[in-house]
Design a protein around this motif. Structure first.
Motif, PDB file in Angstrom:
ATOM      1  N   UNK A  45     -34.470  47.024   7.742  1.00  0.00           N
ATOM      2  CA  UNK A  45     -35.423  46.995   7.909  1.00  0.00           C
ATOM      3  C   UNK A  45     -35.649  45.998   6.557  1.00  0.00           C
ATOM      4  N   UNK A  46     -34.812  46.559   5.569  1.00  0.00           N
ATOM      5  CA  UNK A  46     -35.386  45.859   4.491  1.00  0.00           C
ATOM      6  C   UNK A  46     -34.789  43.699   4.558  1.00  0.00           C
ATOM      7  N   UNK A  47     -35.323  42.505   3.251  1.00  0.00           N
ATOM      8  CA  UNK A  47     -35.373  41.535   3.497  1.00  0.00           C
ATOM      9  C   UNK A  47     -34.365  41.172   1.682  1.00  0.00           C
ATOM     10  N   UNK A  48     -33.002  40.761   2.556  1.00  0.00           N
ATOM     11  CA  UNK A  48     -32.074  40.089   1.109  1.00  0.00           C
ATOM     12  C   UNK A  48     -31.879  38.977   0.957  1.00  0.00           C
ATOM     13  N   UNK A  49     -32.409  38.128   0.178  1.00  0.00           N
ATOM     14  CA  UNK A  49     -31.526  36.580  -0.253  1.00  0.00           C
ATOM     15  C   UNK A  49     -30.390  36.494  -0.762  1.00  0.00           C
ATOM     16  N   UNK A  50     -29.636  36.227  -0.675  1.00  0.00           N
ATOM     17  CA  UNK A  50     -28.325  35.674  -1.037  1.00  0.00           C
ATOM     18  C   UNK A  50     -28.328  34.376  -1.435  1.00  0.00           C
ATOM     19  N   UNK A  51     -28.509  34.589  -2.824  1.00  0.00           N
ATOM     20  CA  UNK A  51     -28.202  33.260  -3.567  1.00  0.00           C
ATOM     21  C   UNK A  51     -27.355  32.608  -4.020  1.00  0.00           C
ATOM     22  N   UNK A  52     -26.798  31.822  -2.858  1.00  0.00           N
ATOM     23  CA  UNK A  52     -25.371  30.807  -3.307  1.00  0.00           C
ATOM     24  C   UNK A  52     -24.341  31.229  -2.080  1.00  0.00           C
ATOM     25  N   UNK A  53     -24.216  29.926  -1.499  1.00  0.00           N
ATOM     26  CA  UNK A  53     -23.172  30.665  -0.201  1.00  0.00           C
ATOM     27  C   UNK A  53     -21.410  30.222  -0.049  1.00  0.00           C
ATOM     28  N   UNK A  54     -21.271  30.679  -1.348  1.00  0.00           N
ATOM     29  CA  UNK A  54     -19.883  31.242  -1.711  1.00  0.00           C
ATOM     30  C   UNK A  54     -19.199  32.137  -0.619  1.00  0.00           C
ATOM     31  N   UNK A  55     -17.933  32.616  -1.402  1.00  0.00           N
ATOM     32  CA  UNK A  55     -17.366  33.668  -0.678  1.00  0.00           C
ATOM     33  C   UNK A  55     -17.946  35.114  -0.678  1.00  0.00           C
ATOM     34  N   UNK A  56     -17.941  35.288  -2.076  1.00  0.00           N
ATOM     35  CA  UNK A  56     -18.681  36.534  -2.854  1.00  0.00           C
ATOM     36  C   UNK A  56     -20.225  36.841  -1.991  1.00  0.00           C
ATOM     37  N   UNK A  57     -21.003  35.259  -2.136  1.00  0.00           N
ATOM     38  CA  UNK A  57     -22.007  35.813  -1.494  1.00  0.00           C
ATOM     39  C   UNK A  57     -22.602  36.348   0.347  1.00  0.00           C
ATOM     40  N   UNK A  58     -21.384  35.439   0.861  1.00  0.00           N
ATOM     41  CA  UNK A  58     -21.518  35.895   2.535  1.00  0.00           C
ATOM     42  C   UNK A  58     -21.092  37.139   2.419  1.00  0.00           C
ATOM     43  N   UNK A  59     -20.311  37.273   1.885  1.00  0.00           N
ATOM     44  CA  UNK A  59     -19.519  38.736   2.144  1.00  0.00           C
ATOM     45  C   UNK A  59     -20.404  40.230   1.572  1.00  0.00           C
ATOM     46  N   UNK A  60     -21.104  39.603   0.543  1.00  0.00           N
ATOM     47  CA  UNK A  60     -22.187  40.628   0.409  1.00  0.00           C
ATOM     48  C   UNK A  60     -23.222  40.837   2.243  1.00  0.00           C
ATOM     49  N   UNK A  61     -23.756  39.314   1.717  1.00  0.00           N
ATOM     50  CA  UNK A  61     -24.514  39.160   3.502  1.00  0.00           C
ATOM     51  C   UNK A  61     -23.758  39.425   4.759  1.00  0.00           C
TER      52      UNK A  61
END
Length: 402
Positions: free
Chosen positions: A143-159
């Motif tokens: 239910x939480x909302x997350x924005x990931x800034x950056x579409x590299x591997x670290x950001x995508x893994x966190x996403x």
């Protein structure tokens, strides 16, 4: 002879272990700013954050490994100055440690957004160390909302990890596509489709204007086109920079990393640099590699050279990324590629993208295609010739080259 290693990184522990293996009498001291026993960082954004592995499983060596191997581990200690003429490292608590050989294994630090656009807010995170992972695991709830800034591997893994926990995720990427700096469009297309299939929203060509603040915390991001993306928390994955500040103060040559030669010696022959912080010669140019392979192998080569051997570091790089049900394994370095050939794998849904430059095989991105990854690594390590025509032929057996 006494070797002092600054940093508790993967490279540092690889070096210490190899030094002890080669020289039972060598003096070894590790100065680590982390309070924890040295641990692996890559699994933090993968298996550790997903709950598949415990912290004990990502520790590089157990706590009881150091003393029996006569390796002095100084945890929570920070090197503050290096006196090169007298070969002394001064710690922030005033302790002075002498050395015969000194090694920088200080790694890299995450880039952060400037405070003036909201990068300082308490729910804006990076993903680099154990503390970061703990904070994010506490936030990743359904239910939480997350924005990931950056579409590299670290950001995508966190996403990926957040989405698996029921978090509504939006990834914003300033470039015209994700993974622009590190992968071909074909790999980016596959990974974009994977994320979108799991409900992740990916916005490309999306320029961040600022983080919106409400009551002292971030509650969303404002894009350059005035779009507003709500967020309960934010992760920035906008790259890293080598931790060279102490080396610079000590007067060592640096340029996107601490500059070393093939033997991993810095501009001072009594000082080495290894891992993410080191810039080394590779096929006629200077590069840095942020990978476990690079850290481990540099540590081994440096140990031999510290003990008087003459070993050159000539790596065949490899990397990996876990996202949802995808295991991406990368063999080689794709810099300068001008052609990509896609080849289906033996398993259902498996595929690999092979990179070439002027017909020369450079690297392969292998998506759930472990067999192709192993073949690609062996071909590169063995210096074998693989052509685009061979890769494009589904009947051609890669094993025939070995």
């Amino acid at each position: 002879m006494k070797t002092v290693i600054i940093g508790g990184s993967h490279a540092a522990i690889s070096l210490a272990a190899q030094l002890r293996h080669l020289s039972p009498e060598a003096g070894i001291t590790i100065i680590s700013s982390d309070a924890e026993t040295p641990y692996q960082r890559p699994p933090l954004s993968k298996g550790y954050m997903s709950g598949k592995v415990t912290f004990d499983q990502v520790v590089l060596r157990p706590e009881d490994w150091y003393e029996p191997n006569r390796i002095e581990l100084l945890k929570g200690a920070r090197a503050e100055a290096v006196d090169r003429p007298d070969r002394i490292v001064t710690l922030d608590d005033g302790r002075k440690i002498s050395y015969d050989k000194l090694v920088f294994a200080t790694g890299a630090r995450p880039r952060r957004l400037p405070a003036e656009i909201g990068g300082h807010l308490p729910n804006v995170f990076v993903m680099r160390d154990h503390g970061d992972a703990i904070k994010l695991m506490d936030r990743m709830k359904e239910g939480q909302k997350l924005v990931v800034i950056g579409g590299g591997y670290i950001g995508l893994e966190a996403a990926s990890e957040a989405a698996k926990k029921g978090v509504a995720v939006t990834v914003i990427e300033a470039a015209d596509r994700i993974l622009k700096r590190v992968a071909c469009a074909e790999t980016a297309d596959d990974i974009r489709a994977l994320h979108q299939g799991h409900g992740v929203t990916i916005l490309e060509n999306a320029q961040l204007h600022e983080i919106h603040e409400k009551n002292g915390v971030a509650d969303g991001v404002i894009l350059a086109d005035d779009r507003v993306i709500p967020a309960d928390f934010i992760i920035t994955g906008i790259g890293v920079f080598p931790d060279t500040s102490l080396a610079e103060t000590a007067g060592l040559t640096y340029n996107n990393g601490i500059v070393v030669n093939e033997k991993l010696e810095t501009s001072d022959p009594n000082i080495y640099a290894i891992g993410d912080c080191a810039s080394f010669p590779y096929h006629g140019r200077m590069i840095r590699l942020e990978s476990v392979q690079n850290a481990n192998d540099m540590g081994i080569v440096a140990a031999h050279n510290i003990l008087g051997e003459d070993k050159a570091y000539r790596p065949v790089p490899w990397f990996w990324s876990d996202q949802f049900e995808l295991k991406l394994q990368i063999a080689g370095l794709n810099t300068g590629f001008d052609q990509v050939i896609t080849r289906k794998g033996l398993r259902e849904g498996a595929k690999s993208h092979f990179y070439f430059r002027d017909g020369t095989f450079l690297a392969a991105d292998c998506l759930n295609d472990g067999a192709a990854y192993m073949m690609a690594r062996k071909i590169l390590e063995g210096g074998k010739v693989l052509t685009p025509i061979q890769v494009a032929d589904p009947a051609f057996n890669l094993k025939s080259l070995l």
